[in-house]
Motif scaffolding. Structure first.
Motif, PDB file in Angstrom:
ATOM      1  N   GLY A  22     -49.454 -33.417  35.323  1.00 15.68           N
ATOM      2  CA  GLY A  22     -50.795 -33.992  35.255  1.00 15.68           C
ATOM      3  C   GLY A  22     -50.542 -35.295  34.785  1.00 15.68           C
ATOM      4  N   GLU A  23     -49.193 -36.174  34.975  1.00 14.05           N
ATOM      5  CA  GLU A  23     -48.791 -37.304  34.226  1.00 14.05           C
ATOM      6  C   GLU A  23     -48.323 -38.347  35.411  1.00 14.05           C
ATOM      7  N   ILE A  24     -48.572 -39.480  35.021  1.00 18.59           N
ATOM      8  CA  ILE A  24     -47.932 -40.572  36.067  1.00 18.59           C
ATOM      9  C   ILE A  24     -46.293 -40.516  35.825  1.00 18.59           C
ATOM     10  N   SER A  32     -50.759 -47.897  40.644  1.00 18.93           N
ATOM     11  CA  SER A  32     -51.454 -47.350  41.688  1.00 18.93           C
ATOM     12  C   SER A  32     -51.136 -45.741  42.144  1.00 18.93           C
ATOM     13  N   ILE A  33     -49.993 -45.241  41.518  1.00 25.79           N
ATOM     14  CA  ILE A  33     -49.880 -43.775  41.987  1.00 25.79           C
ATOM     15  C   ILE A  33     -50.647 -42.854  41.392  1.00 25.79           C
ATOM     16  N   GLU A  34     -50.898 -41.673  42.074  1.00 28.02           N
ATOM     17  CA  GLU A  34     -51.591 -40.587  41.569  1.00 28.02           C
ATOM     18  C   GLU A  34     -50.631 -39.737  40.626  1.00 28.02           C
ATOM     19  N   LYS A  35     -51.300 -39.152  39.739  1.00 33.44           N
ATOM     20  CA  LYS A  35     -50.857 -38.243  38.609  1.00 33.44           C
ATOM     21  C   LYS A  35     -50.021 -37.141  39.358  1.00 33.44           C
ATOM     22  N   GLY A  36     -48.790 -36.890  38.664  1.00 29.38           N
ATOM     23  CA  GLY A  36     -47.783 -35.922  39.334  1.00 29.38           C
ATOM     24  C   GLY A  36     -47.758 -34.600  38.538  1.00 29.38           C
ATOM     25  N   HIS A  40     -46.316 -44.342  33.420  1.00 30.00           N
ATOM     26  CA  HIS A  40     -47.257 -45.178  32.918  1.00 30.00           C
ATOM     27  C   HIS A  40     -46.818 -45.841  31.506  1.00 30.00           C
ATOM     28  N   ASP A  47     -41.829 -40.191  40.870  1.00 30.21           N
ATOM     29  CA  ASP A  47     -42.782 -40.154  41.732  1.00 30.21           C
ATOM     30  C   ASP A  47     -42.706 -41.832  42.244  1.00 30.21           C
TER      31      ASP A  47
END
Ligand code: G1P
Length: 296
Positions: free
Chosen positions: A232-234, A225-229, A114, A238
């Motif tokens: 719990g962070e972007i 656009s990716i999900e958190k990994g 992020h 990833d």
């Protein structure tokens, strides 16, 4: 689109909880290695690699970083009046050219991916570098180039995206991003997979993503656009993994030493290594160090 790596992102929004109480009022990036803030060493590395524009992704309580890269008028005036030419020259030499820095804020601690995404408009449509400011590097060998120069050299050879890697003991792999090794050329290799902070015993190798990257701008759409990994962070890892479906990634085995100044041990080791490499104090410091070690 230019192919030259002109811009670099420095994500400096982290809280520095591992260094409390030292970092209660000053950003961890401003802690000093010998006589310069950690961040100065990292910016010097970027400059050495040909970076022309320095983008800092900051957060609340980090305003002093912006002041640091500006002129300090009163201080310079006083140094001038007192004839402290050497100190004045050191200040001037450290200052980036007017217009060569940008600052943007990561408003919430949503992860490294992020933070990088926050700089998307400042980068635009060109490949760029990322330097994690916790990691301070020192080159070895004849050329003594630091890590980003070696990454950019690999980028000029292979194109695509480049990540610096380093070996760690197997029981430490769960703290880092880890890469899988494909076709190996020695100093560089093809990356065939990436995973952020794999659970103990599941890492595909012991090569960690060590904090220097050359990335194409296509990463930004993915990071948006990716999900958190993990945690719990972007995660940047990833995002890179997703980008590796359509673009090449190469790993660079850095010829030199990386000090993780985000840990107490790494920070202290960096201070010792840089002091031993500093002509002004090396001889005396070595003597002191020997004495301390004898008494320990
Ligand atoms: C970040 C990256 C990780 C990398 C590490 C290097 O993790 O997400 O892939 O290996 O930096 O220090 P962090 O240190 O923010 O947990």
């Amino acid at each position: 689109m230019t192919n030259k790596i002109r811009k670099a992102i420095f994500p400096v929004a982290g809280l520095g909880t591992r260094f409390l109480p030292a970092t209660k009022c000053i950003p961890k990036e401003m802690l000093t290695v010998v006589d310069a803030p950690v961040l100065q060493h990292v910016v010097d590395e970027a400059r050495e690699a040909g970076i022309e524009h320095f983008i800092f992704v900051t957060g609340r309580n980090k305003a002093v970083i912006e002041d640091y890269f500006d002129i300090a008028y009163e201080l310079e005036d006083t140094l001038k009046k007192r004839g402290k030419t050497k100190e004045l020259e050191a200040l001037i030499e450290q200052l980036p050219e007017a217009g060569a820095t940008s600052f943007t804020r990561q408003q919430a601690p949503l992860g490294l991916g992020h933070a990088i995404w926050c700089a998307r408009d400042l980068i635009g449509d060109e490949p760029f570098a990322v330097l994690l400011p916790d990691m301070v590097t020192m080159g070895s060998g004849k050329q003594k180039t630091r890590c980003l120069s070696q990454c950019i050299h690999a980028y000029e050879t292979h194109g695509g995206n480049v990540i610096a890697v380093e070996e760690v003991p197997v029981d430490e792999t769960h703290k880092y991003g880890i890469v899988s090794v494909g076709a190996d050329h020695g100093a560089t290799f093809e990356i065939t997979g990436m995973v952020e902070k794999p659970p103990q015993g599941t890492a595909p190798s012991n090569l960690i993503i060590s904090g220097r990257y050359v990335l194409s701008p296509e990463i930004f759409d993915i990071l948006g656009s990716i999900e958190k990994g993990a945690g719990g962070e972007i995660q940047l890892t990833d995002g890179m993994k997703a980008l590796s479906d359509s673009q090449s990634f190469h790993g660079v085995r850095f010829d030199g030493t990386t000090y993780d100044c985000g840990s107490k041990l790494g920070f202290l080791s960096a201070n010792v290594a840089f002091a031993l490499a500093n002509k002004e104090i090396a001889t005396e410091f070595k003597r002191e160090l020997k004495k301390l070690l004898q008494d320990a």
